[in-house]
Design a protein around this motif. Structure first.
Motif, PDB file in Angstrom:
ATOM      1  N   THR A   1       0.926  -1.163  -0.129  1.00 44.89           N
ATOM      2  CA  THR A   1      -0.015   0.072   0.068  1.00 44.89           C
ATOM      3  C   THR A   1       1.092   1.244  -0.014  1.00 44.89           C
ATOM      4  N   VAL A   2       2.062   1.449   0.764  1.00 46.98           N
ATOM      5  CA  VAL A   2       2.772   2.518   0.828  1.00 46.98           C
ATOM      6  C   VAL A   2       3.604   2.595  -0.347  1.00 46.98           C
ATOM      7  N   LEU A   3       3.863   1.565  -1.028  1.00 48.46           N
ATOM      8  CA  LEU A   3       4.694   1.712  -2.331  1.00 48.46           C
ATOM      9  C   LEU A   3       3.830   2.062  -3.603  1.00 48.46           C
ATOM     10  N   ASP A   4       2.593   1.746  -3.410  1.00 47.34           N
ATOM     11  CA  ASP A   4       1.354   1.820  -4.421  1.00 47.34           C
ATOM     12  C   ASP A   4       1.171   3.434  -4.395  1.00 47.34           C
ATOM     13  N   GLY A   5       1.252   3.768  -2.806  1.00 46.76           N
ATOM     14  CA  GLY A   5       0.733   5.245  -2.796  1.00 46.76           C
ATOM     15  C   GLY A   5       1.962   6.264  -2.907  1.00 46.76           C
ATOM     16  N   LEU A   6       3.129   5.825  -2.972  1.00 48.23           N
ATOM     17  CA  LEU A   6       4.382   6.801  -3.330  1.00 48.23           C
ATOM     18  C   LEU A   6       4.237   6.661  -4.986  1.00 48.23           C
ATOM     19  N   MET A   7       4.087   5.674  -5.631  1.00 45.56           N
ATOM     20  CA  MET A   7       4.267   5.643  -7.164  1.00 45.56           C
ATOM     21  C   MET A   7       3.056   6.656  -7.556  1.00 45.56           C
ATOM     22  N   ARG A   8       1.939   6.659  -7.000  1.00 41.36           N
ATOM     23  CA  ARG A   8       0.702   7.523  -7.495  1.00 41.36           C
ATOM     24  C   ARG A   8       0.980   8.914  -7.234  1.00 41.36           C
ATOM     25  N   VAL A   9       2.116   9.321  -6.241  1.00 41.08           N
ATOM     26  CA  VAL A   9       2.259  10.558  -5.981  1.00 41.08           C
ATOM     27  C   VAL A   9       3.218  11.034  -6.806  1.00 41.08           C
ATOM     28  N   GLN A  10       4.078  10.151  -7.315  1.00 40.69           N
ATOM     29  CA  GLN A  10       5.142  10.461  -8.170  1.00 40.69           C
ATOM     30  C   GLN A  10       4.456  10.797  -9.662  1.00 40.69           C
ATOM     31  N   LEU A  11       3.605   9.880  -9.981  1.00 43.99           N
ATOM     32  CA  LEU A  11       2.977   9.759 -11.223  1.00 43.99           C
ATOM     33  C   LEU A  11       1.967  10.997 -11.398  1.00 43.99           C
ATOM     34  N   ASP A  12       1.315  11.452 -10.168  1.00 39.79           N
ATOM     35  CA  ASP A  12       0.315  12.645 -10.285  1.00 39.79           C
ATOM     36  C   ASP A  12       1.058  14.003 -10.113  1.00 39.79           C
ATOM     37  N   THR A  13       2.000  13.803  -9.472  1.00 41.08           N
ATOM     38  CA  THR A  13       2.668  15.381  -9.181  1.00 41.08           C
ATOM     39  C   THR A  13       3.847  15.625 -10.065  1.00 41.08           C
ATOM     40  N   GLY A  14       4.490  14.719 -10.768  1.00 39.49           N
ATOM     41  CA  GLY A  14       5.639  14.749 -11.584  1.00 39.49           C
ATOM     42  C   GLY A  14       7.078  15.072 -10.800  1.00 39.49           C
ATOM     43  N   VAL A  15       6.926  14.737  -9.361  1.00 35.90           N
ATOM     44  CA  VAL A  15       7.834  15.008  -8.538  1.00 35.90           C
ATOM     45  C   VAL A  15       8.576  13.568  -8.391  1.00 35.90           C
ATOM     46  N   PRO A  16       9.727  13.291  -8.753  1.00 39.40           N
ATOM     47  CA  PRO A  16      10.414  12.116  -8.493  1.00 39.40           C
ATOM     48  C   PRO A  16      10.348  11.745  -6.996  1.00 39.40           C
ATOM     49  N   VAL A  17       9.753  10.354  -6.530  1.00 35.03           N
ATOM     50  CA  VAL A  17       9.669   9.826  -5.267  1.00 35.03           C
ATOM     51  C   VAL A  17      10.356   8.541  -5.172  1.00 35.03           C
ATOM     52  N   PHE A  18      11.049   8.208  -4.167  1.00 37.06           N
ATOM     53  CA  PHE A  18      12.019   7.316  -4.012  1.00 37.06           C
ATOM     54  C   PHE A  18      11.844   6.543  -2.692  1.00 37.06           C
ATOM     55  N   SER A  19      12.202   5.215  -2.577  1.00 36.18           N
ATOM     56  CA  SER A  19      11.706   4.667  -1.486  1.00 36.18           C
ATOM     57  C   SER A  19      12.741   3.579  -0.811  1.00 36.18           C
ATOM     58  N   ALA A  20      12.902   3.642   0.327  1.00 37.73           N
ATOM     59  CA  ALA A  20      13.736   2.573   0.978  1.00 37.73           C
ATOM     60  C   ALA A  20      12.739   2.270   2.221  1.00 37.73           C
ATOM     61  N   VAL A  21      11.614   1.984   1.755  1.00 33.95           N
ATOM     62  CA  VAL A  21      10.627   1.287   2.575  1.00 33.95           C
ATOM     63  C   VAL A  21      10.801  -0.290   2.476  1.00 33.95           C
ATOM     64  N   LEU A  22      11.394  -0.880   3.590  1.00 41.07           N
ATOM     65  CA  LEU A  22      11.808  -2.207   3.217  1.00 41.07           C
ATOM     66  C   LEU A  22      11.163  -3.342   4.167  1.00 41.07           C
ATOM     67  N   THR A  23      10.801  -4.334   3.648  1.00 38.15           N
ATOM     68  CA  THR A  23      10.138  -5.529   4.210  1.00 38.15           C
ATOM     69  C   THR A  23      10.826  -6.712   4.514  1.00 38.15           C
ATOM     70  N   PRO A  24      11.465  -6.819   5.568  1.00 38.81           N
ATOM     71  CA  PRO A  24      12.599  -8.455   5.728  1.00 38.81           C
ATOM     72  C   PRO A  24      11.530  -9.574   5.403  1.00 38.81           C
ATOM     73  N   TRP A  25      12.100 -10.736   5.025  1.00 33.19           N
ATOM     74  CA  TRP A  25      11.176 -11.740   5.073  1.00 33.19           C
ATOM     75  C   TRP A  25      10.805 -12.230   6.467  1.00 33.19           C
ATOM     76  N   ASN A  26      12.122 -12.141   7.243  1.00 40.97           N
ATOM     77  CA  ASN A  26      11.849 -12.566   8.927  1.00 40.97           C
ATOM     78  C   ASN A  26      12.866 -11.637   9.462  1.00 40.97           C
ATOM     79  N   PHE A  27      12.314 -11.105  10.671  1.00 35.56           N
ATOM     80  CA  PHE A  27      12.740 -10.181  11.600  1.00 35.56           C
ATOM     81  C   PHE A  27      12.567 -10.671  13.025  1.00 35.56           C
ATOM     82  N   HIS A  28      13.743 -10.631  13.806  1.00 34.36           N
ATOM     83  CA  HIS A  28      13.337 -11.158  14.958  1.00 34.36           C
ATOM     84  C   HIS A  28      13.993  -9.926  15.938  1.00 34.36           C
TER      85      HIS A  28
END
Length: 150
Positions: A90-117
């Motif tokens: 959802t976050v990445l979809d939202g960021l892509m939408r912002v980028q496409l809607d505004t023309g401002v480049p948006v970058f992501s280091a929103v990371l999801t590990p497979w397993n985190f303890h």
């Protein structure tokens, strides 16, 4: 690669989630440091509660017209319920939408590990990993802005 000079330094925003700030801040610190190595000094930092709140903040910043690029950082972990993949997507979809809607480049280091303890080994591993991701994020921003101004 030619990088901006102090006279042409672009203004960049970085939005980071509070959750797991001890890990996320490794990326934002490395991001700002790497940009600084390339004479990009106008970086504004914004904090939001969690990853889910990032797209709205990024949208508001993009619509302000004040930024040439906006980066985001978060660590979305499996908290024992099946939710992390939904949040990250959802976050990445939202960021892509912002980028496409505004023309401002948006970058992501929103990371999801497979397993985190919640262990010292995992925390140490992901702290180091987020330093690498912060540097990569900065280089990607620089490359993108260079292409856009060429």
């Amino acid at each position: 690669m030619t990088h901006p000079t102090p006279q042409t330094s672009p203004r960049i925003a970085v939005v980071a989630a509070n959750w797991h700030a001890d890990i996320v801040d490794q990326a934002t610190d490395a991001f700002v440091a790497t940009l600084g190595e390339h004479a990009v000094t106008e970086v504004d930092f914004f904090r939001v509660p969690g990853a889910f709140e990032i797209p709205l903040k990024v949208q508001r910043l993009a619509n302000s017209g004040e930024y040439e690029a906006i980066a985001s950082c978060a660590f979305v972990v499996n908290g024992g319920i099946y939710r992390h993949e939904f949040v990250a997507s959802t976050v990445l979809d939202g960021l892509m939408r912002v980028q496409l809607d505004t023309g401002v480049p948006v970058f992501s280091a929103v990371l999801t590990p497979w397993n985190f303890h919640e262990s010292d080994d995992h925390r140490d591993f992901f702290r180091a990993h987020f330093v690498t991701k912060g540097r990569e994020l900065a280089r990607t921003v620089l490359q993108t802005l260079e292409v856009e101004t060429a």
